[in-house]
Design an enzyme around this catalytic site. Structure first.
Site, PDB file in Angstrom:
ATOM      1  N   SER A  91      -0.800  -0.631  -4.781  1.00 53.12           N
ATOM      2  CA  SER A  91      -1.655   0.507  -5.098  1.00 53.12           C
ATOM      3  C   SER A  91      -1.416   1.624  -4.098  1.00 53.12           C
ATOM      4  O   SER A  91      -0.879   1.399  -3.000  1.00 53.12           O
ATOM      5  CB  SER A  91      -3.129   0.092  -5.052  1.00 53.12           C
ATOM      6  OG  SER A  91      -3.979   1.192  -5.328  1.00 53.12           O
ATOM      7  N   GLU A 128       0.831  -1.204   0.000  1.00 56.54           N
ATOM      8  CA  GLU A 128       0.000   0.000   0.000  1.00 56.54           C
ATOM      9  C   GLU A 128       0.862   1.249   0.000  1.00 56.54           C
ATOM     10  O   GLU A 128       1.677   1.444   0.909  1.00 56.54           O
ATOM     11  CB  GLU A 128      -0.884   0.035   1.250  1.00 56.54           C
ATOM     12  CG  GLU A 128      -2.045  -0.926   1.242  1.00 56.54           C
ATOM     13  CD  GLU A 128      -2.909  -0.771   2.493  1.00 56.54           C
ATOM     14  OE1 GLU A 128      -3.979  -1.380   2.518  1.00 56.54           O
ATOM     15  OE2 GLU A 128      -2.517  -0.062   3.426  1.00 56.54           O
ATOM     16  N   CYS A 129       0.680   2.106  -0.972  1.00 52.96           N
ATOM     17  CA  CYS A 129       1.251   3.450  -0.985  1.00 52.96           C
ATOM     18  C   CYS A 129       2.750   3.418  -0.716  1.00 52.96           C
ATOM     19  O   CYS A 129       3.537   3.045  -1.571  1.00 52.96           O
ATOM     20  CB  CYS A 129       0.497   4.340   0.005  1.00 52.96           C
ATOM     21  SG  CYS A 129       0.686   6.117  -0.292  1.00 52.96           S
ATOM     22  N   GLY A 130       3.189   3.802   0.479  1.00 50.07           N
ATOM     23  CA  GLY A 130       4.608   3.797   0.780  1.00 50.07           C
ATOM     24  C   GLY A 130       5.237   2.427   0.635  1.00 50.07           C
ATOM     25  O   GLY A 130       6.405   2.301   0.242  1.00 50.07           O
TER      26      GLY A 130
END
Length: 451
Positions: free
Chosen positions: A416, A325-327
């Site tokens: 994502s 996720e993200c980071g």
């Protein structure tokens, strides 16, 4: 079950909601009371301060992301264990859909308004009157002024209130020593500040000088609210029974909802943690979760984490699932270009590059429609990613001005910018940690795209 509860709100962000909520939590905890604190809306940073102040994990409450039944259940469970419940609002009292005001009204929780009155006098009364009456029937607890210059200023503010807009619960002084430091995604993480508890104690000491800080435990019963566990809560099946899920957790990967860990455990998974910043190898696990955080602040350390990278590579080569996720996704990419223009090579396990931007790139609630239910969550990032991978699916923004977020698949890796709230669709969340079929037209991700 009845338990005193307050929702601490404000006219806008930056008024001092987190400081006041943390001060209340810390003050009551120091008196030996059991305090449970919640945060309205998606947020990973404010809850760290609220957890440090109260001594208990902090869950998020969002009528859209959680669903009303989940919100009610979390509050009811807290009421069974706590002497009082505090809920920090999000943005301004009436901002967002649904807003903190809607949560307060639907659940009957009184609102304490915190207003930064540092640059006003009579207008304070008009502002409080608007907050109080803009939504008819809003449960109301009163007002606390923040960043006040002195006794005379506080008296002017109190005199500006109209009948029925109080009670007036006092004023906190303007003092830079109370400030909670910030950076681009919000408040600085508590673990990075050795004096975090000292700051909270200063806030609690200041609160003790207000009328609100003088109330004893029994006097808080004026705000007692009936909180019951809903009967319609879904049953979570053990879809991850016997599986071990490793979760990266340190200053670079700290955006973890406690509720997500609880959901994984309710699904039957054993959850183990490790630190990439400490170059710890990935524990033996059936699946890996790389949550969001601040990889951009620790890019060089992550780039040098050879043991972690090699163990994650072996995990991927073995075909074991990864949810990034993200980071967490940024760490898997080939490179990350920082705000100063310097490119740092990352782990190279996901094709593509990310670039940090000076402005916020995306923010808002999102949903991912899957064959196992609609997984809800949010997005909030300052970076942009370029990759040759075609998106395997897209999220749908809940607001008209939002834009979809891509969900990429590369072998057993799914990644994502979307931060998922696992409890919104537990079976869908379980799929993130189960083996994927081979990529192709009939793959699970193709089904998810169609959904």
């Amino acid at each position: 079950m009845r338990c005193p509860a307050l929702l601490i709100a404000a006219p806008a962000s930056g008024q001092g909601k987190t400081s006041v909520t943390a001060a209340l939590a810390r003050w009551h905890a120091r008196q030996g009371r059991r305090v449970r604190v919640f945060k309205c809306g998606p947020d990973f940073l404010d809850p760290q301060w609220l957890e440090r102040a109260s001594g208990h994990p902090v869950d998020n409450l969002d009528l859209w992301m959680n669903g009303e039944a989940d919100v009610r259940a979390r509050l009811a469970r807290a009421a069974q264990q706590a002497d009082l419940i505090l809920i920090e609002g999000v943005m301004g009292l009436y901002d967002g859909e649904p807003s903190a005001a809607e949560l307060a009204q639907r659940l009957g929780i009184p609102v304490l308004a915190v207003v930064d009155a540092g640059a006003m006098a009579g207008t304070f009364g008009a502002l409080v009157h608007g907050l109080r009456h803009y939504r008819p029937g809003l449960p109301w607890a009163g007002v606390l002024a923040n960043r006040v210059a002195g006794t005379g200023h506080a008296q002017m503010l109190q005199a500006a209130l109209r009948d029925g807009d109080g009670p007036w619960w006092g004023a906190l002084p303007r003092d830079e020593g109370f400030a909670l430091p910030q950076r681009h995604l919000g408040l600085t993480q508590t673990g990075e500040l050795p004096d975090a508890l000292v700051r909270l104690d200063r806030l609690a000491d200041a609160l003790e000088g207000t009328s609100l800080g003088q109330l004893d435990g029994s006097e808080w019963q004026r705000w007692a609210v009936a909180l019951e566990v809903p009967a319609e809560l879904p049953v979570v099946e053990p879809w991850l029974a016997g599986r071990r899920v490793a979760v990266a957790r340190d200053a670079a990967f700290s955006f973890i909802y406690p509720a997500n860990v609880e959901t994984l455990q309710a699904l039957g998974a054993e959850v183990v943690f490790f630190s990439p910043l400490a170059d710890e190898p990935l524990p033996d696990a059936d699946a890996l979760w790389l949550p969001g955080g601040y990889p951009e602040l620790h890019a060089d350390t992550l780039a040098a984490a050879g043991r972690t990278r090699a163990s994650v590579q072996r995990h991927v080569q073995a075909g074991r699932p990864v949810w990034a996720e993200c980071g967490g996704m940024l760490a898997l990419l080939e490179g990350l270009t920082l705000a100063d223009g310097r490119r740092v090579p990352m782990w190279g396990l996901l094709p593509g590059e990310a670039v940090m931007r000076a402005r916020l790139v995306a923010l808002g609630p999102h949903a991912w429609a899957t064959p196992w239910g609609e997984l809800r969550g949010h997005t909030f990032h300052y970076s942009e990613t370029q990759t040759a991978l075609a998106p395997a699916a897209h999220t749908t923004p809940a607001r008209a001005h939002g834009r979809p977020e891509a969900i990429w698949r590369h072998g057993p890796v799914r990644a994502s910018y979307f931060h998922a709230w696992f409890a919104s669709a537990p079976q869908a969340a379980a799929q993130l940690f189960l083996p994927l079929p081979q990529e192709g037209p009939a793959s699970v991700m193709a089904q998810e795209t169609a959904a």
